[in-house]
Design a protein around this motif. Structure first.
Motif, PDB file in Angstrom:
ATOM      1  N   GLY A 238      21.616  11.167  11.665  1.00 19.52           N
ATOM      2  CA  GLY A 238      20.449  10.442  11.185  1.00 19.52           C
ATOM      3  C   GLY A 238      20.092  10.727   9.751  1.00 19.52           C
ATOM      4  N   VAL A 239      19.669   9.670   9.067  1.00 15.93           N
ATOM      5  CA  VAL A 239      19.098   9.748   7.729  1.00 15.93           C
ATOM      6  C   VAL A 239      17.794   8.972   7.743  1.00 15.93           C
ATOM      7  CG1 VAL A 239      19.304   8.739   5.413  1.00 15.93           C
ATOM      8  CG2 VAL A 239      21.157  10.129   6.322  1.00 15.93           C
ATOM      9  N   GLN A 240      16.800   9.533   7.088  1.00 11.02           N
ATOM     10  CA  GLN A 240      15.542   8.822   6.850  1.00 11.02           C
ATOM     11  C   GLN A 240      15.160   9.037   5.390  1.00 11.02           C
ATOM     12  OE1 GLN A 240      11.609  10.322   8.252  1.00 11.02           O
ATOM     13  NE2 GLN A 240      11.554   8.446   9.485  1.00 11.02           N
ATOM     14  N   VAL A 241      14.806   7.951   4.705  1.00 12.01           N
ATOM     15  CA  VAL A 241      14.366   8.054   3.316  1.00 12.01           C
ATOM     16  C   VAL A 241      12.937   7.531   3.200  1.00 12.01           C
ATOM     17  CG1 VAL A 241      16.666   7.921   2.305  1.00 12.01           C
ATOM     18  CG2 VAL A 241      15.392   5.811   2.703  1.00 12.01           C
ATOM     19  N   LEU A 242      12.105   8.265   2.474  1.00 13.44           N
ATOM     20  CA  LEU A 242      10.770   7.819   2.086  1.00 13.44           C
ATOM     21  C   LEU A 242      10.800   7.593   0.579  1.00 13.44           C
ATOM     22  CD1 LEU A 242      10.183   9.103   4.893  1.00 13.44           C
ATOM     23  CD2 LEU A 242       7.942   9.745   3.998  1.00 13.44           C
ATOM     24  N   CYS A 243      10.587   6.369   0.173  1.00 12.53           N
ATOM     25  CA  CYS A 243      10.715   5.982  -1.232  1.00 12.53           C
ATOM     26  C   CYS A 243       9.347   5.548  -1.744  1.00 12.53           C
ATOM     27  CB  CYS A 243      11.720   4.846  -1.390  1.00 12.53           C
ATOM     28  SG  CYS A 243      13.314   5.142  -0.570  1.00 12.53           S
ATOM     29  N   ARG A 244       8.808   6.321  -2.676  1.00 11.97           N
ATOM     30  CA  ARG A 244       7.480   6.033  -3.225  1.00 11.97           C
ATOM     31  C   ARG A 244       7.625   5.412  -4.605  1.00 11.97           C
ATOM     32  NH1 ARG A 244       7.245  10.823  -0.473  1.00 11.97           N
ATOM     33  NH2 ARG A 244       5.600  11.004   1.092  1.00 11.97           N
ATOM     34  N   ALA A 245       6.867   4.340  -4.846  1.00  7.57           N
ATOM     35  CA  ALA A 245       6.953   3.667  -6.141  1.00  7.57           C
ATOM     36  C   ALA A 245       5.648   2.950  -6.426  1.00  7.57           C
ATOM     37  CB  ALA A 245       8.112   2.670  -6.157  1.00  7.57           C
ATOM     38  N   PRO A 246       5.264   2.832  -7.705  1.00 13.98           N
ATOM     39  CA  PRO A 246       4.078   2.035  -8.060  1.00 13.98           C
ATOM     40  C   PRO A 246       4.371   0.552  -7.914  1.00 13.98           C
ATOM     41  CG  PRO A 246       5.146   2.885 -10.029  1.00 13.98           C
ATOM     42  CD  PRO A 246       5.859   3.499  -8.875  1.00 13.98           C
ATOM     43  N   LEU A 247       3.378  -0.185  -7.443  1.00 18.55           N
ATOM     44  CA  LEU A 247       3.515  -1.634  -7.312  1.00 18.55           C
ATOM     45  C   LEU A 247       3.090  -2.322  -8.607  1.00 18.55           C
ATOM     46  CD1 LEU A 247       2.087  -2.209  -3.724  1.00 18.55           C
ATOM     47  CD2 LEU A 247       4.445  -2.642  -4.462  1.00 18.55           C
ATOM     48  N   ALA A 248       3.735  -3.419  -8.901  1.00 16.31           N
ATOM     49  CA  ALA A 248       3.315  -4.238 -10.035  1.00 16.31           C
ATOM     50  C   ALA A 248       1.920  -4.801  -9.760  1.00 16.31           C
ATOM     51  CB  ALA A 248       4.312  -5.367 -10.266  1.00 16.31           C
ATOM     52  N   GLY A 249       1.215  -5.125 -10.814  1.00 18.58           N
ATOM     53  CA  GLY A 249      -0.145  -5.628 -10.669  1.00 18.58           C
ATOM     54  C   GLY A 249      -0.224  -6.889  -9.826  1.00 18.58           C
ATOM     55  N   GLY A 250      -1.185  -6.908  -8.921  1.00 20.12           N
ATOM     56  CA  GLY A 250      -1.425  -8.085  -8.109  1.00 20.12           C
ATOM     57  C   GLY A 250      -0.555  -8.224  -6.877  1.00 20.12           C
ATOM     58  N   VAL A 251       0.356  -7.273  -6.655  1.00 21.38           N
ATOM     59  CA  VAL A 251       1.228  -7.346  -5.487  1.00 21.38           C
ATOM     60  C   VAL A 251       0.453  -6.950  -4.237  1.00 21.38           C
ATOM     61  CG1 VAL A 251       3.281  -6.389  -4.373  1.00 21.38           C
ATOM     62  CG2 VAL A 251       3.316  -6.917  -6.813  1.00 21.38           C
ATOM     63  N   ARG A 252       0.600  -7.754  -3.188  1.00 14.97           N
ATOM     64  CA  ARG A 252      -0.103  -7.505  -1.926  1.00 14.97           C
ATOM     65  C   ARG A 252       0.886  -7.103  -0.843  1.00 14.97           C
ATOM     66  NH1 ARG A 252      -2.137 -13.040  -0.618  1.00 14.97           N
ATOM     67  NH2 ARG A 252      -0.045 -13.471  -1.416  1.00 14.97           N
ATOM     68  N   GLU A 253       0.353  -6.606   0.262  1.00 16.37           N
ATOM     69  CA  GLU A 253       1.200  -6.236   1.405  1.00 16.37           C
ATOM     70  C   GLU A 253       2.031  -7.417   1.871  1.00 16.37           C
ATOM     71  OE1 GLU A 253       0.405  -5.141   6.031  1.00 16.37           O
ATOM     72  OE2 GLU A 253      -0.633  -3.889   4.546  1.00 16.37           O
ATOM     73  N   ALA A 254       1.439  -8.614   1.866  1.00 15.61           N
ATOM     74  CA  ALA A 254       2.165  -9.805   2.306  1.00 15.61           C
ATOM     75  C   ALA A 254       3.374 -10.078   1.403  1.00 15.61           C
ATOM     76  CB  ALA A 254       1.241 -11.013   2.319  1.00 15.61           C
ATOM     77  N   ALA A 301      -0.500   1.467  -0.116  1.00 18.31           N
ATOM     78  CA  ALA A 301      -1.720   2.248  -0.291  1.00 18.31           C
ATOM     79  C   ALA A 301      -2.945   1.351  -0.258  1.00 18.31           C
ATOM     80  CB  ALA A 301      -1.666   3.013  -1.619  1.00 18.31           C
ATOM     81  N   GLY A 302      -4.059   1.915   0.201  1.00 22.96           N
ATOM     82  CA  GLY A 302      -5.282   1.132   0.357  1.00 22.96           C
ATOM     83  C   GLY A 302      -5.741   0.431  -0.906  1.00 22.96           C
ATOM     84  N   ASP A 303      -5.512   1.058  -2.068  1.00 14.95           N
ATOM     85  CA  ASP A 303      -5.937   0.438  -3.321  1.00 14.95           C
ATOM     86  C   ASP A 303      -4.867  -0.464  -3.923  1.00 14.95           C
ATOM     87  OD1 ASP A 303      -4.073   2.252  -4.206  1.00 14.95           O
ATOM     88  OD2 ASP A 303      -5.423   3.353  -5.534  1.00 14.95           O
ATOM     89  N   SER A 305      -2.042   0.282  -5.216  1.00 11.61           N
ATOM     90  CA  SER A 305      -1.393   0.792  -6.419  1.00 11.61           C
ATOM     91  C   SER A 305       0.053   1.207  -6.196  1.00 11.61           C
ATOM     92  CB  SER A 305      -2.174   1.993  -6.962  1.00 11.61           C
ATOM     93  OG  SER A 305      -2.175   3.058  -6.010  1.00 11.61           O
ATOM     94  N   GLN A 306       0.375   1.619  -4.971  1.00  9.23           N
ATOM     95  CA  GLN A 306       1.736   2.066  -4.712  1.00  9.23           C
ATOM     96  C   GLN A 306       2.146   1.735  -3.284  1.00  9.23           C
ATOM     97  OE1 GLN A 306       2.531   6.269  -4.639  1.00  9.23           O
ATOM     98  NE2 GLN A 306       0.629   6.773  -3.576  1.00  9.23           N
ATOM     99  N   VAL A 307       3.444   1.864  -3.040  1.00  9.14           N
ATOM    100  CA  VAL A 307       3.985   1.568  -1.727  1.00  9.14           C
ATOM    101  C   VAL A 307       4.907   2.711  -1.317  1.00  9.14           C
ATOM    102  CG1 VAL A 307       5.994   0.298  -2.627  1.00  9.14           C
ATOM    103  CG2 VAL A 307       5.136  -0.207  -0.324  1.00  9.14           C
ATOM    104  N   VAL A 308       4.908   3.004  -0.028  1.00  7.76           N
ATOM    105  CA  VAL A 308       5.887   3.923   0.549  1.00  7.76           C
ATOM    106  C   VAL A 308       6.846   3.081   1.383  1.00  7.76           C
ATOM    107  CG1 VAL A 308       6.294   5.890   2.070  1.00  7.76           C
ATOM    108  CG2 VAL A 308       4.271   5.853   0.592  1.00  7.76           C
ATOM    109  N   LEU A 309       8.117   3.109   1.004  1.00  6.27           N
ATOM    110  CA  LEU A 309       9.163   2.371   1.701  1.00  6.27           C
ATOM    111  C   LEU A 309       9.954   3.354   2.552  1.00  6.27           C
ATOM    112  CD1 LEU A 309      10.422   0.340  -1.391  1.00  6.27           C
ATOM    113  CD2 LEU A 309       8.624  -0.296   0.230  1.00  6.27           C
ATOM    114  N   VAL A 310      10.244   2.965   3.788  1.00  8.42           N
ATOM    115  CA  VAL A 310      10.921   3.858   4.729  1.00  8.42           C
ATOM    116  C   VAL A 310      12.198   3.190   5.221  1.00  8.42           C
ATOM    117  CG1 VAL A 310      10.698   5.217   6.843  1.00  8.42           C
ATOM    118  CG2 VAL A 310       8.657   4.696   5.465  1.00  8.42           C
ATOM    119  N   GLY A 311      13.288   3.922   5.185  1.00 10.11           N
ATOM    120  CA  GLY A 311      14.550   3.430   5.727  1.00 10.11           C
ATOM    121  C   GLY A 311      15.171   4.463   6.643  1.00 10.11           C
ATOM    122  N   ALA A 312      15.901   4.005   7.663  1.00 11.64           N
ATOM    123  CA  ALA A 312      16.543   4.924   8.610  1.00 11.64           C
ATOM    124  C   ALA A 312      17.857   4.326   9.091  1.00 11.64           C
ATOM    125  CB  ALA A 312      15.628   5.202   9.804  1.00 11.64           C
TER     126      ALA A 312
END
Length: 348
Positions: A238-254, A301-303, A305-312
């Motif tokens: 097994g491999v799991q990666v947590l990738c944290r990065a800032p989101l560009a302005g105006g990007v939403r969860e959708a 993230a709630g504000d 500003s950033q996203v946590v991407l998870v892969g496995a």
């Protein structure tokens, strides 16, 4: 389609990746495994280091040099240690029409990356650009005619499949921090004293706090600066990666979800897993053992500003042998899922 089976050989077949290649290829309806090499196990049956293959084949290992006498090989899989194939690739290229390298020696296109990430100058830099990355999700068209294929590393595969859709869509704004966790099989069958059960059990060992070699592959594939940490955890596969990065302005969860759906809607082995309820709300390698799936997911993230991407994924299958067989299927025009339909186990 011709009824003649494609003749393949696996060099370095006694290791974990070699064993997974044999497991998949022995049941492949269009393939005949005619040679499996290992100097240390020469003359012994394949089931000696791979007891799960007992009764599946009468094949015995041959020494590596026997490849020089092998006739009419269509495909040669190289499951050799890092640093080996870069020295002998011209010789291997003469052994078969299609060569699939599962080591790290031909993954990077820029030869300047090898002193930094592999500690050596590349002896055959002129060959690097001739290899196609063995990741069908992003290189399918190139793979259809490729005679030289370099399969990405296990953590690199997880990182690329997780990050690239958002990078391609322009949703990320800055460097990516990759926190990768891997089971003990990622160290190979010949791992040293640091991977003895007494040392590994109960440990969460940060074995590469900076500059893991898969960092370069993820950066190459995404076009983004990548900083990677790798930790060994108490698991076999097994491999799991947590990738944290800032989101560009105006990007939403959708927008994040839409980027994944656009990239992977038609992909047979990538699933988007980002649920609000349930036990497995985000990708978990435990349920992917033995399968060729890579699950990807995210949390914004709630504000915003950033996203946590998870892969496995299973490091030995989709992170190695499974991607190699998937690339083989694409190269020869067979249904892409051939030999790769096992869904994993639950509970496991």
């Amino acid at each position: 389609m011709s009824e003649k089976r494609t003749r393949v050989a696996v060099a370095g077949a006694s290791g974990y990746i070699g064993g997974e290649l044999l497991r998949l290829l022995l049941d492949h309806p269009y393939v005949e495994v005619v040679l499996a090499t290992s100097d240390s196990f020469a003359g012994k049956r394949v089931h000696n280091p791979h007891p799960n293959l007992r009764g599946r084949t009468e094949l015995a290992f041959s020494p590596h040099d026997s490849l020089g006498d092998a006739a009419d090989l269509d495909v040669l899989f190289l499951a050799m240690p890092h640093g080996h194939t870069m020295k002998k690739m011209p010789w291997y290229l003469q052994r078969a029409g299609v060569v699939v390298d599962l080591g790290g020696d031909f993954r990077l296109r820029d030869p300047a990356g090898y002193p930094r990430y592999y500690g050596t100058e590349h002896p055959a830099p002129e060959l690097l650009s001739s290899f196609v990355t063995g990741l069908p999700e992003w290189h399918r068209d190139e793979l259809r005619t490729a005679d030289r294929i370099a399969v990405p590393g296990c953590m690199a595969t997880a990182g690329i499949l997780t990050v690239r859709p958002l990078a391609e869509a322009g949703l990320l704004d800055g460097p990516v921090q990759v926190d990768a966790r891997t089971g003990s099989s990622g160290s190979g069958a010949a791992a040293g004293s640091a991977n003895l059960h007494a040392e590994r059990s109960g440990a969460m060992r940060v074995f590469a706090p900076t500059q893991h070699r898969h960092e370069a592959e993820i950066a190459q594939a995404t076009g983004l600066p990548v900083h990677m940490t790798a930790t060994g955890v108490e698991a076999v596969r097994g491999v799991q990666v947590l990738c944290r990065a800032p989101l560009a302005g105006g990007v939403r969860e959708a927008d994040v979800r839409a980027a994944y759906r656009k990239a992977y809607a038609e992909e047979p082995f990538v699933r988007v897993v980002a649920q609000r309820t349930g036990v497995y709300r985000l990708p978990e390698p435990k349920i992917l053992a033995g399968s060729n799936y890579c699950d990807v997911g995210f949390s914004v993230a709630g504000d915003g500003s950033q996203v946590v991407l998870v892969g496995a994924l299973d490091n030995l299958v989709k992170g190695g042998a499974g991607s190699a067989v998937q690339a083989l299927n694409v190269r020869f025009g067979w249904p892409e899922t051939t030999g790769l339909s096992f869904p994993g186990l639950h509970p496991n």
